[in-house]
Design an enzyme around this catalytic site. Structure first.
Site, PDB file in Angstrom:
ATOM      1  N   GLN A  45      -3.184 -41.504 -24.837  1.00 11.37           N
ATOM      2  CA  GLN A  45      -3.016 -40.271 -24.039  1.00 11.37           C
ATOM      3  C   GLN A  45      -2.864 -39.150 -25.094  1.00 11.37           C
ATOM      4  O   GLN A  45      -2.432 -39.361 -26.115  1.00 11.37           O
ATOM      5  CB  GLN A  45      -1.869 -40.319 -23.225  1.00 11.37           C
ATOM      6  CG  GLN A  45      -1.891 -41.116 -22.108  1.00 11.37           C
ATOM      7  CD  GLN A  45      -2.717 -40.853 -20.960  1.00 11.37           C
ATOM      8  OE1 GLN A  45      -2.252 -39.775 -19.966  1.00 11.37           O
ATOM      9  NE2 GLN A  45      -3.971 -40.952 -21.062  1.00 11.37           N
ATOM     10  N   ARG A  86       0.326 -44.734 -10.542  1.00 15.92           N
ATOM     11  CA  ARG A  86      -0.702 -44.667 -11.627  1.00 15.92           C
ATOM     12  C   ARG A  86      -0.443 -45.677 -12.337  1.00 15.92           C
ATOM     13  O   ARG A  86       0.226 -46.779 -12.273  1.00 15.92           O
ATOM     14  CB  ARG A  86      -0.123 -43.501 -12.257  1.00 15.92           C
ATOM     15  CG  ARG A  86       1.204 -43.295 -12.683  1.00 15.92           C
ATOM     16  CD  ARG A  86       1.679 -41.809 -13.328  1.00 15.92           C
ATOM     17  NE  ARG A  86       3.161 -41.643 -13.566  1.00 15.92           N
ATOM     18  CZ  ARG A  86       3.881 -41.203 -12.760  1.00 15.92           C
ATOM     19  NH1 ARG A  86       3.418 -40.711 -11.517  1.00 15.92           N
ATOM     20  NH2 ARG A  86       5.167 -41.044 -13.050  1.00 15.92           N
ATOM     21  N   ASP A  87      -1.239 -45.783 -13.655  1.00 10.40           N
ATOM     22  CA  ASP A  87      -1.080 -46.743 -14.787  1.00 10.40           C
ATOM     23  C   ASP A  87      -1.676 -48.026 -14.507  1.00 10.40           C
ATOM     24  O   ASP A  87      -0.899 -48.932 -14.499  1.00 10.40           O
ATOM     25  CB  ASP A  87       0.259 -46.781 -15.246  1.00 10.40           C
ATOM     26  CG  ASP A  87       1.010 -45.490 -15.620  1.00 10.40           C
ATOM     27  OD1 ASP A  87       0.007 -44.529 -15.923  1.00 10.40           O
ATOM     28  OD2 ASP A  87       2.112 -45.320 -15.724  1.00 10.40           O
ATOM     29  N   PHE A 124      -5.308 -40.006 -16.759  1.00 11.52           N
ATOM     30  CA  PHE A 124      -3.915 -40.530 -17.403  1.00 11.52           C
ATOM     31  C   PHE A 124      -4.182 -41.906 -17.838  1.00 11.52           C
ATOM     32  O   PHE A 124      -5.312 -42.335 -17.885  1.00 11.52           O
ATOM     33  CB  PHE A 124      -3.051 -40.377 -15.958  1.00 11.52           C
ATOM     34  CG  PHE A 124      -2.276 -39.128 -16.050  1.00 11.52           C
ATOM     35  CD1 PHE A 124      -2.622 -38.054 -16.682  1.00 11.52           C
ATOM     36  CD2 PHE A 124      -1.141 -39.195 -15.242  1.00 11.52           C
ATOM     37  CE1 PHE A 124      -1.788 -36.907 -16.610  1.00 11.52           C
ATOM     38  CE2 PHE A 124      -0.422 -38.121 -15.230  1.00 11.52           C
ATOM     39  CZ  PHE A 124      -0.815 -36.730 -16.061  1.00 11.52           C
ATOM     40  N   SER A 125      -3.192 -42.735 -17.958  1.00 17.58           N
ATOM     41  CA  SER A 125      -3.007 -44.071 -18.519  1.00 17.58           C
ATOM     42  C   SER A 125      -3.665 -45.117 -17.755  1.00 17.58           C
ATOM     43  O   SER A 125      -3.721 -44.945 -16.591  1.00 17.58           O
ATOM     44  CB  SER A 125      -1.476 -44.254 -18.709  1.00 17.58           C
ATOM     45  OG  SER A 125      -1.241 -43.663 -19.723  1.00 17.58           O
ATOM     46  N   GLU A 151       6.833 -47.071 -14.274  1.00 15.42           N
ATOM     47  CA  GLU A 151       5.656 -46.534 -14.903  1.00 15.42           C
ATOM     48  C   GLU A 151       4.970 -47.759 -15.893  1.00 15.42           C
ATOM     49  O   GLU A 151       5.874 -48.454 -16.547  1.00 15.42           O
ATOM     50  CB  GLU A 151       5.938 -45.167 -15.919  1.00 15.42           C
ATOM     51  CG  GLU A 151       6.116 -44.071 -15.092  1.00 15.42           C
ATOM     52  CD  GLU A 151       5.908 -42.849 -16.098  1.00 15.42           C
ATOM     53  OE1 GLU A 151       5.026 -41.850 -15.677  1.00 15.42           O
ATOM     54  OE2 GLU A 151       6.422 -42.684 -17.045  1.00 15.42           O
ATOM     55  N   ASN A 192       0.561 -39.535 -26.331  1.00 12.16           N
ATOM     56  CA  ASN A 192       1.748 -40.524 -25.716  1.00 12.16           C
ATOM     57  C   ASN A 192       1.345 -41.987 -25.370  1.00 12.16           C
ATOM     58  O   ASN A 192       0.704 -42.565 -26.336  1.00 12.16           O
ATOM     59  CB  ASN A 192       2.310 -40.024 -24.554  1.00 12.16           C
ATOM     60  CG  ASN A 192       1.610 -39.419 -23.509  1.00 12.16           C
ATOM     61  OD1 ASN A 192       0.818 -38.480 -23.504  1.00 12.16           O
ATOM     62  ND2 ASN A 192       1.815 -39.894 -22.294  1.00 12.16           N
ATOM     63  N   ASP A 193       1.041 -42.343 -24.332  1.00 14.97           N
ATOM     64  CA  ASP A 193       0.927 -43.877 -24.021  1.00 14.97           C
ATOM     65  C   ASP A 193      -0.360 -44.526 -24.724  1.00 14.97           C
ATOM     66  O   ASP A 193      -1.355 -43.693 -24.862  1.00 14.97           O
ATOM     67  CB  ASP A 193       0.820 -44.123 -22.674  1.00 14.97           C
ATOM     68  CG  ASP A 193       1.657 -43.322 -21.804  1.00 14.97           C
ATOM     69  OD1 ASP A 193       2.695 -42.997 -22.129  1.00 14.97           O
ATOM     70  OD2 ASP A 193       1.756 -43.613 -20.632  1.00 14.97           O
ATOM     71  N   TRP A 216      -0.827 -33.558 -29.388  1.00 16.26           N
ATOM     72  CA  TRP A 216       0.070 -34.459 -28.732  1.00 16.26           C
ATOM     73  C   TRP A 216      -0.597 -35.705 -28.364  1.00 16.26           C
ATOM     74  O   TRP A 216      -1.863 -35.943 -28.074  1.00 16.26           O
ATOM     75  CB  TRP A 216       0.328 -33.786 -27.604  1.00 16.26           C
ATOM     76  CG  TRP A 216       1.188 -34.694 -26.445  1.00 16.26           C
ATOM     77  CD1 TRP A 216       0.569 -35.534 -25.583  1.00 16.26           C
ATOM     78  CD2 TRP A 216       2.607 -34.976 -26.404  1.00 16.26           C
ATOM     79  NE1 TRP A 216       1.643 -36.113 -25.019  1.00 16.26           N
ATOM     80  CE2 TRP A 216       2.747 -35.820 -25.079  1.00 16.26           C
ATOM     81  CE3 TRP A 216       3.772 -34.062 -26.899  1.00 16.26           C
ATOM     82  CZ2 TRP A 216       3.995 -36.243 -24.741  1.00 16.26           C
ATOM     83  CZ3 TRP A 216       4.956 -34.415 -26.317  1.00 16.26           C
ATOM     84  CH2 TRP A 216       5.141 -35.537 -25.200  1.00 16.26           C
TER      85      TRP A 216
END
Length: 494
Positions: free
Chosen positions: A54, A161-162, A97-98, A216, A37-38, A35
């Site tokens: 990610q 976050r991020d 995380f991102s 986000e 993502n970002d 998988w």
């Protein structure tokens, strides 16, 4: 972190053994398996473009996040790098995380800022999460060291976050997304003089929509004499063409100076009008261009590739972003992508009659279509291209609708996955299209990037034809080219 990284690499190797390549991209960045993502940590460092993302290396669904990594000298040909970061300290034990990455002027190291994620109950995110901001640095862009917490979550803030970091004049700035105590989506701003000690500056922006509870993946950058603030509003409800996806990404434009408030000058606009576009991040290239990537994927509905193909998600192609006179954020493929063209076919076609169907390709691999149309003498209600057209009739239709003055991606007859139509407004008497068609996705750029659309297109089995057609009148074609595209991976490796 060495053991965790070795274990993650082994997880990817195991998944690759069962990978199906039927929809796997040739010219989009994706993990070898698992998988993604970002996009994270976009930067130019050590003479190469660095793209992190990610990544869950043990399965095709979202799980404890790692940072996958690829790099390139030219934004065209990419090299797979080892997984850059894995959960390895208490603060990120349930996910790295991102975040973003910048170069430290003093040490010359690449410094990554990211969110460390912990499940409150230690088992899953059912009872909430604890999120803090961490930093780590690297001398080569491949191996990171010395994770440390730089910002802790304030009390009663549930989403936090991020981080996105940049330097302006002699100070460093960091923005991140937050959910306030009143469940309002906000962007918070911090400042630092040394990259390690951060002080809260202000709530830079709050989404005026009371349904939006979190912003986000915020990003903020100057274009022309304005500032662009991009973000992903969680909780946004559909309002016409805007907000129709489960995961939406957009922007506002305004004025800002350090120490002052952000003054919004435009309404929220989508950054991309397609089905599958989220978490865009940008960076300033070595030549001053604003370059961006985003994630094509989603959390709510599984992609067909997740079921048995051992991979899920990809990034968009790299795009150059500019702000036009109407304060619209325009995006176009980086010019370097022309180097992906293996061959070009110039098609002599000036008119498509009412209800005429023209076969352009009986079977097609990854291609780019360039087309120009004269709308001032076009009478068609709707015209465009049937892409990924298989013998059973399944396809995705991409084109122009005269009644609504929009370009569209119509997936109602796609073979697998979500259907639905997405549209984007265009104006003027001329229509220019660049359409990038990979094995399982389509990206459309209209009129110099004023309208951009990104969508998956999971086709059926058999040859994948390309047709062009017109409905309710004729379409006047000024030029039409099809470029066959090669793989972005070194030696054609996937």
């Amino acid at each position: 972190m060495k053991y965790e990284l070795e274990r993650a690499e082994e997880g990817v190797r195991e998944l690759t053994k069962t990978r199906n390549l039927r929809w796997y991209p040739d010219f989009h960045i994706a993990a070898r398996a698992g998988w993604i993502n970002d996009p994270n940590g976009l930067s130019f460092f050590a003479g190469r473009y660095q793209v992190y993302f990610q990544h869950h290396p043990f399965g095709t669904k979202h799980g404890p996040m790692h940072w996958g990594h690829v790099s390139s000298e030219d934004l065209v040909t990419w090299r797979r790098e080892p997984i850059a970061m894995a959960p390895s300290v208490d603060e990120d034990k349930d996910g790295v995380f991102s975040g973003s990455a910048v170069v430290d002027d003093e040490s010359g190291r690449l410094v990554a800022y990211f969110t460390g994620n912990q499940w409150a109950n230690g088992v899953n995110e059912k009872d909430g999460v604890k999120q803090v901001q961490l930093m780590a640095d690297s001398k080569d862009g491949v191996h990171f060291r010395d994770k440390r917490v730089v910002i802790r979550t304030p009390a009663n803030v549930t989403h936090f976050r991020d981080p996105k970091v940049w330097k302006q004049d002699d100070a460093w700035y960091l923005i991140l997304g937050a959910c306030s105590e009143r469940d309002r989506g906000q962007v918070w701003l911090y400042t630092s003089e040394n990259m390690r000690d951060w002080e809260f500056d202000q709530i830079l922006f709050e989404d005026p929509d009371p349904d939006v509870f979190m912003l986000e993946c915020p990003d903020m950058f100057p274009l022309n004499d304005k500032w662009v603030l991009t973000y992903c509003p969680m909780g946004l409800r559909a309002k016409g063409a805007i907000g129709r996806n489960h995961h939406n990404a957009g922007y506002v434009v305004g004025e800002w100076q350090p120490g002052e408030e952000f003054k919004q000058e435009t309404p929220y606009r989508p950054a991309d009008w397609g089905h599958d576009y989220y978490a865009p991040q940008s960076f300033k290239g070595p030549d001053g261009r604003r370059i961006s990537f985003a994630w094509m994927g989603g959390f709510v509905r599984d992609l067909p590739s997740q079921a048995s193909d051992s991979w899920s998600g990809q990034l968009t192609i790299p795009r150059v972003q500019v702000l036009n006179i109407d304060k619209i954020l325009c995006s176009m493929p980086v010019p370097e992508l022309k180097n992906l063209r293996r061959s070009t076919e110039v098609i002599s076609l000036s008119l498509i009659d009412d209800n005429e169907v023209v076969l352009l390709r009986r079977d097609s691999g990854p291609i780019e279509i360039e087309a120009e149309f004269d709308l001032s003498v076009t009478t068609s209600d709707r015209f465009g291209f049937k892409l990924h057209l298989t013998p059973d009739g399944h396809h995705t239709f991409v084109g122009y609708d005269a009644a609504s003055s929009t370009v569209f991606i119509d997936r109602r007859l796609v073979a697998e996955g979500d259907g639905g139509i997405r549209t984007a407004p265009v104006t003027g008497d001329r229509l220019s299209l660049r359409i990038f068609v990979d094995n399982g996705s389509i990206e459309l750029f209209a009129n110099g990037g004023v309208a951009v659309m990104s969508s998956f297109s999971f086709c059926g089995s058999g040859p994948r034809a390309v047709e062009m057609s017109s409905e309710g009148g004729h379409a006047v074609v000024e030029s039409l080219k099809i470029h066959d595209l090669k793989s972005i991976w070194l030696d054609g490796e996937k």
